[in-house]
Design a protein around this motif. Structure first.
Motif, PDB file in Angstrom:
ATOM      1  N   ARG A 335       0.835  -1.206   0.000  1.00 51.28           N
ATOM      2  CA  ARG A 335       0.000   0.000   0.000  1.00 51.28           C
ATOM      3  C   ARG A 335       0.863   1.247   0.000  1.00 51.28           C
ATOM      4  O   ARG A 335       0.534   2.241  -0.652  1.00 51.28           O
ATOM      5  CB  ARG A 335      -0.922  -0.017   1.222  1.00 51.28           C
ATOM      6  CG  ARG A 335      -1.955  -1.122   1.180  1.00 51.28           C
ATOM      7  CD  ARG A 335      -2.717  -1.229   2.473  1.00 51.28           C
ATOM      8  NE  ARG A 335      -3.750  -0.218   2.580  1.00 51.28           N
ATOM      9  CZ  ARG A 335      -4.584  -0.127   3.618  1.00 51.28           C
ATOM     10  NH1 ARG A 335      -4.496  -0.992   4.616  1.00 51.28           N
ATOM     11  NH2 ARG A 335      -5.494   0.822   3.665  1.00 51.28           N
ATOM     12  N   ALA A 336       1.969   1.204   0.727  1.00 49.27           N
ATOM     13  CA  ALA A 336       2.872   2.356   0.767  1.00 49.27           C
ATOM     14  C   ALA A 336       3.433   2.632  -0.621  1.00 49.27           C
ATOM     15  O   ALA A 336       3.488   3.783  -1.072  1.00 49.27           O
ATOM     16  CB  ALA A 336       4.004   2.109   1.768  1.00 49.27           C
ATOM     17  N   LEU A 337       3.855   1.570  -1.290  1.00 52.38           N
ATOM     18  CA  LEU A 337       4.451   1.715  -2.617  1.00 52.38           C
ATOM     19  C   LEU A 337       3.412   2.200  -3.626  1.00 52.38           C
ATOM     20  O   LEU A 337       3.709   3.055  -4.475  1.00 52.38           O
ATOM     21  CB  LEU A 337       5.036   0.373  -3.059  1.00 52.38           C
ATOM     22  CG  LEU A 337       5.967   0.388  -4.273  1.00 52.38           C
ATOM     23  CD1 LEU A 337       7.160   1.280  -4.041  1.00 52.38           C
ATOM     24  CD2 LEU A 337       6.415  -1.030  -4.606  1.00 52.38           C
ATOM     25  N   THR A 361      12.982   1.077   4.308  1.00 52.88           N
ATOM     26  CA  THR A 361      11.992   0.113   4.800  1.00 52.88           C
ATOM     27  C   THR A 361      11.924  -1.118   3.904  1.00 52.88           C
ATOM     28  O   THR A 361      11.846  -2.251   4.394  1.00 52.88           O
ATOM     29  CB  THR A 361      10.603   0.781   4.881  1.00 52.88           C
ATOM     30  OG1 THR A 361      10.701   1.950   5.698  1.00 52.88           O
ATOM     31  CG2 THR A 361       9.578  -0.167   5.477  1.00 52.88           C
ATOM     32  N   ILE A 362      11.938  -0.897   2.593  1.00 52.25           N
ATOM     33  CA  ILE A 362      11.845  -2.028   1.659  1.00 52.25           C
ATOM     34  C   ILE A 362      13.088  -2.911   1.768  1.00 52.25           C
ATOM     35  O   ILE A 362      13.001  -4.143   1.734  1.00 52.25           O
ATOM     36  CB  ILE A 362      11.645  -1.509   0.216  1.00 52.25           C
ATOM     37  CG1 ILE A 362      10.259  -0.861   0.106  1.00 52.25           C
ATOM     38  CG2 ILE A 362      11.763  -2.634  -0.798  1.00 52.25           C
ATOM     39  CD1 ILE A 362      10.032  -0.099  -1.172  1.00 52.25           C
ATOM     40  N   THR A 370      12.654  -4.397  -5.526  1.00 54.02           N
ATOM     41  CA  THR A 370      11.869  -3.164  -5.507  1.00 54.02           C
ATOM     42  C   THR A 370      12.709  -1.996  -5.007  1.00 54.02           C
ATOM     43  O   THR A 370      12.619  -0.883  -5.545  1.00 54.02           O
ATOM     44  CB  THR A 370      10.635  -3.342  -4.604  1.00 54.02           C
ATOM     45  OG1 THR A 370       9.901  -4.488  -5.031  1.00 54.02           O
ATOM     46  CG2 THR A 370       9.746  -2.123  -4.646  1.00 54.02           C
ATOM     47  N   ALA A 371      13.513  -2.252  -3.997  1.00 52.08           N
ATOM     48  CA  ALA A 371      14.372  -1.186  -3.456  1.00 52.08           C
ATOM     49  C   ALA A 371      15.306  -0.662  -4.534  1.00 52.08           C
ATOM     50  O   ALA A 371      15.521   0.551  -4.665  1.00 52.08           O
ATOM     51  CB  ALA A 371      15.172  -1.710  -2.266  1.00 52.08           C
ATOM     52  N   ASN A 372      15.865  -1.579  -5.330  1.00 49.72           N
ATOM     53  CA  ASN A 372      16.796  -1.179  -6.389  1.00 49.72           C
ATOM     54  C   ASN A 372      16.080  -0.365  -7.466  1.00 49.72           C
ATOM     55  O   ASN A 372      16.612   0.609  -8.001  1.00 49.72           O
ATOM     56  CB  ASN A 372      17.456  -2.409  -6.992  1.00 49.72           C
ATOM     57  CG  ASN A 372      18.567  -2.040  -7.951  1.00 49.72           C
ATOM     58  OD1 ASN A 372      19.444  -1.254  -7.607  1.00 49.72           O
ATOM     59  ND2 ASN A 372      18.530  -2.568  -9.157  1.00 49.72           N
ATOM     60  N   GLU A 429      21.536 -10.849  -1.991  1.00 45.73           N
ATOM     61  CA  GLU A 429      20.546 -11.911  -2.147  1.00 45.73           C
ATOM     62  C   GLU A 429      19.173 -11.389  -1.757  1.00 45.73           C
ATOM     63  O   GLU A 429      18.978 -10.886  -0.663  1.00 45.73           O
ATOM     64  CB  GLU A 429      20.908 -13.108  -1.265  1.00 45.73           C
ATOM     65  CG  GLU A 429      22.176 -13.813  -1.711  1.00 45.73           C
ATOM     66  CD  GLU A 429      22.490 -14.994  -0.827  1.00 45.73           C
ATOM     67  OE1 GLU A 429      21.689 -15.275   0.072  1.00 45.73           O
ATOM     68  OE2 GLU A 429      23.539 -15.617  -1.035  1.00 45.73           O
ATOM     69  N   ASP A 430      18.216 -11.532  -2.678  1.00 46.75           N
ATOM     70  CA  ASP A 430      16.851 -11.074  -2.426  1.00 46.75           C
ATOM     71  C   ASP A 430      16.081 -12.161  -1.676  1.00 46.75           C
ATOM     72  O   ASP A 430      16.202 -13.332  -1.988  1.00 46.75           O
ATOM     73  CB  ASP A 430      16.159 -10.769  -3.758  1.00 46.75           C
ATOM     74  CG  ASP A 430      14.874 -10.004  -3.544  1.00 46.75           C
ATOM     75  OD1 ASP A 430      13.877 -10.664  -3.207  1.00 46.75           O
ATOM     76  OD2 ASP A 430      14.875  -8.783  -3.710  1.00 46.75           O
ATOM     77  N   SER A 431      15.303 -11.726  -0.687  1.00 47.66           N
ATOM     78  CA  SER A 431      14.520 -12.700   0.079  1.00 47.66           C
ATOM     79  C   SER A 431      13.312 -13.172  -0.706  1.00 47.66           C
ATOM     80  O   SER A 431      12.642 -14.100  -0.332  1.00 47.66           O
ATOM     81  CB  SER A 431      14.039 -12.067   1.384  1.00 47.66           C
ATOM     82  OG  SER A 431      13.092 -11.061   1.094  1.00 47.66           O
TER      83      SER A 431
END
Length: 830
Positions: A335-337, A361-362, A370-372, A429-431
């Protein structure tokens, strides 16, 4: 140019001023324009004066000024004041006019100057102007007086507004309802609810003025500011009965309810407002959304935001930031994004703080893909410093995710200028949160995006937090090698963690580096070292540090002083503990009662209760009034020593000093009386405990159960057990052991067996001793089958007691008795 501007203004009617804090409030206009059109001579004079006072003082012609001063009129002064926009120039001109022979300011010139000073927030000059006006007894109209009061109120000068109002008679003025309304508004804004009530009564009952909508609005505002809810609804209902409700009044209530945390009631006001056919304005929505966000009720905040959008209001950056940050805190990243992207679509660009919050936060949630993406979008339009700030957001997110070593890897990549395109990338490494793409995510390292002091602070402090001290030390040295001296938080965290790990010598090295860079040790720094010295029981080091702390005005932390005392007492060095406390006093500090209580406790545990009492008396006389904890330590010490009468005397003294005994106090006394087999005194103490509204707990009942069993009253013990459970006090391992042991001792092994099975079903640990005790007790009452079962259980646990111990003797006794009866075979595994 200035002359043409002034001429064009004079062709129009002269401007009037008004000051209104309430958008619905009628303004009071005044000035020369209301009296006359300026004549040619007034116009020319104003031109000339404006021209002269627009020049620096040293180039003004004194003869010209004298000539102009002789022709000065209040109307001319008012015109010039309105055009001299800078408050200093206006004030200088006003003072010059005051000094001209034959000239006297009018209420309009005073108000013109008051408005200029109020807008410029010149409180001191405004106060002086108001006092001067009263001193000069300048005649004022009721409207002019109200305007001046508002100017004063705008700068929070309620007392000065009251001074002017109370001297209205000296100003040849009888305040009317408008004047009162202005004064009530000022008092309401300043939260002077008692004065509002007083002046309102005076207005209505003494002066005979009827309150209007604006009067009641001010009264309502004052009650809202004071949180007087009943009066708020009373005035609101009165306004409603008169048909004066408007959106401003509803907004006052919405803001007030939100401020009190009553956001639901604020929403009810909005619904009522809509029922009256009024539309909430943007400010109302902002207040509500902020209120719900502060309470963490993000669903309601988002719902209101959607409603706000439905009315064509998109909000602004502060509002959207509050919503998005709230959603981030609540881990509602989708929702934030979504809201973040929607904000950009409607043309509201996020600031750097919001972009950082999102990326951090991300990253903290492990969604590096998404952060990238966000990083790349925002990074394209940022300058170098802002770009580094985004990298810091990534570092912060990694640290918050407890991936301080990944943050270290990224930071190292930022520190090393890339020599090939491949070196521009750092893989994390992405979770895979809810992303289709798993695997690795890359952050591009710009050649010029070198870390700053915040970057190092985030990572070094993160490494310290996860006890990666050696890596943190390496990074700190790298930071210094880059020419960055860091900040005090870095050094404090490093010293603190090194001291906690008993690496005091390395802590001193970091301290020396810190001082070399000009950072003075803080109270935190020195207390970290103080802790390590106390842990090592290093007396000389402790006192040397305390002297240094005394010189710097730093205070040693209580918990470290108490730690030192407790360690010394635990190691049997009770006298050394008292010497330590005396040494602290000699240095110039007064140890806390907690530290003294720890020393008294150590003395009691060492069996020196009389000496402990003497120290207690000395402390009471010289330093502190003892608290309940200190008395409890003494009472417990005397009870353990079997000196119950002395313990009772200390309790009586405690009551004389009007200290309220705690549950711990009564428990010590009850346990002492029970162990001394004085159950009558124990029950009396229990009665006092209940009368004092102290609720007995599991420990209380355990002492009474044990005492009753020792006194040969197992039935009473069972009654206390049942009462304990009825009162909601859950039995613990000690209470189960007490009743099983007590019933066995009283020859009630069959009853004890019931509690034994209950204890087992409750999941408590069953020790070898309680098994053996129960087995032997069952044998005594010829319960051989039950005894055999328990013996098999204990032998199957491979917990055979040591040879020669009490438990071993009990085991031999049980086995011997059981073999004599040979009722069933026993599994005696080696």
């Amino acid at each position: 140019m200035a002359l043409r501007t002034l001429s064009s203004r004079l062709k129009r009617s002269l401007p009037s001023f008004s000051y209104t804090s309430n958008p619905s409030y009628p303004s009071y206009s005044h000035g020369a324009s209301s009296l006359m059109d300026p004549s040619l001579s007034t116009t020319q004079l104003a031109h000339e004066l404006f021209d002269v006072f627009s020049q620096p003082p040293h180039v003004r012609d004194s003869d010209v000024l004298c000539s102009l001063g002789r022709r000065l009129t209040p109307e001319t002064v008012e015109i010039v004041l309105k055009d001299l926009r800078e408050w200093r120039a206006a004030h200088e001109f006003f003072r010059w006019a005051t000094w001209q022979e034959g000239f006297r300011h009018s209420c309009y010139t005073y108000n013109a100057m008051a408005e200029i000073l109020s807008r410029a927030r010149r409180r001191t000059q405004l106060k002086a102007l108001a006092r001067e006006l009263v001193g000069q007894r300048c005649p004022m109209t009721p409207g002019a007086l109200g305007f001046l009061i508002r100017c004063l109120g705008r700068q929070g000068l309620a007392e000065d507004a009251g001074f002017v109002f109370d001297h209205a008679k000296d100003l040849s003025c009888i305040p009317n309802s408008y004047t009162y309304n202005c004064f009530l508004e000022v008092l309401a804004r300043m939260g002077k609810v008692e004065l509002v009530e007083k002046r309102f009564t005076e207005m209505v009952e003494v002066m005979g003025w009827e309150p209007d909508k604006y009067t009641l609005t001010s009264v309502l505002q004052s009650y809202c500011n004071a949180g007087k809810l009943d009066d708020v609804f009373r005035i609101f209902n009165e306004i409603n009965d008169k048909g004066w409700l408007d959106d401003h009044i509803f907004t006052i209530l919405v803001v007030s309810f939100s401020k009190w945390g009553e956001v639901d009631r604020a929403c009810e006001m909005v619904e009522l407002m809509e029922n009256f056919g009024m539309r909430p304005n943007e400010k109302t929505f902002h207040v509500l959304i902020h209120g719900f966000s502060m309470q963490g009720r993000l669903d309601k905040a988002v719902e209101l935001f959607e409603k706000m959008k439905g009315l064509g209001l998109n909000g602004d950056l502060p509002l959207l930031s509050v919503l998005i940050e709230g959603l981030c805190e609540g881990k509602e990243l989708k929702r934030a994004l979504s809201l973040y992207k929607e904000m950009k679509v409607v043309g509201i660009n996020p600031d750097l703080l919001l972009a950082r919050k999102m990326i951090s936060t991300i990253c903290a949630e492990g969604d590096f893909i998404t952060a990238n993406q966000l990083f790349e979008e925002e990074g394209e339009i940022l300058d170098l410093d802002s770009l580094v700030s985004l990298y810091n957001a990534v570092l912060d997110g990694l640290v918050r995710r407890d991936d301080a070593e990944w943050a270290y890897t990224l930071l190292k990549a930022m520190m090393e200028p890339p020599t090939s395109p491949a070196q521009h990338l750092i893989f994390l490494e992405d979770s895979g949160c809810e992303s289709e793409s798993f695997g690795n995510t890359m952050f591009k390292i710009k050649k010029t995006a070198q870390p700053n002091v915040e970057s190092f602070s985030i990572v070094i402090c993160g490494l310290c937090k996860t006890q990666k001290i050696d890596i943190a030390l390496v990074l700190m040295r790298d930071m210094i090698a880059m020419g960055c001296k860091g900040k005090i938080l870095i050094y404090n965290d490093m010293i603190s963690e090194l001291c906690k790990a008993d690496r005091l010598e390395e802590g001193y090295e970091v301290l020396r580096t810190m001082k070399e860079f000009g950072f003075e040790p803080t109270e935190f720094t020195q207390n970290s070292i103080f802790y390590a010295l106390c842990k090592r029981e290093n007396f000389s080091g402790v006192f040397a540090l305390l002297k240094e702390m005394r010189l710097k005005g730093h205070v040693p932390w209580i918990k470290h002083c108490t730690l030192m005392v407790e360690r010394l007492c635990k190691n049997g060095k009770v006298e050394a503990a008292y010497d330590f406390l005396d040494g602290i006093v000699q240095v110039g500090f007064l140890p806390d009662m907690i530290a003294y209580s720890a020393a008294i406790d150590g003395m009691c545990k060492a069996g020196n209760v009389d000496k402990a009492l003497r120290h207690f008396r000395d402390i009471s006389w010289n330093c502190y009034l003892p608290d309940v904890v200190a008395y409890n330590i003494l009472i417990n010490g005397f009870c353990k020593a079997g000196r119950l009468n002395s313990a009772q005397e200390i309790l009586d003294e405690m009551l004389e000093k009007r200290l309220v005994p705690s549950v711990v106090t009564y428990n010590s006394m009850i346990d002492g009386w029970c162990k001394a087999n004085k159950m009558s005194e124990a029950l009396t103490c229990l009665t006092k405990m209940v009368d004092a509204t102290s609720k007995p707990n599991t420990k209380t009942y355990t002492s009474l159960i044990d005492g009753m069993c020792n006194a040969g009253a197992p039935d009473d013990a069972v009654l206390f057990w049942n009462e304990m459970k009825e009162k909601g006090c859950a039995p613990n391992e000690i209470s189960y052991t007490a009743i099983i042991h007590g019933l066995c001792k009283c020859g009630r092994a069959d009853a004890a067996l019931v509690y034994f099975h209950d204890m087992k079903q409750s999941g408590f640990s069953l020790g070898t001793y309680i098994y053996l005790l129960l087995i032997n007790s069952l044998i005594l009452i010829a319960k051989m089958n039950e005894a055999f079962e328990l013996l098999n259980e204990i032998l199957q646990k491979d917990c055979c007691p040591l040879i020669g111990s009490k438990k071993h003797q009990l085991l031999l006794k049980a086995v011997t008795n059981l073999f004599e009866h040979k009722s069933r075979p026993v599994d005696l595994r080696a």
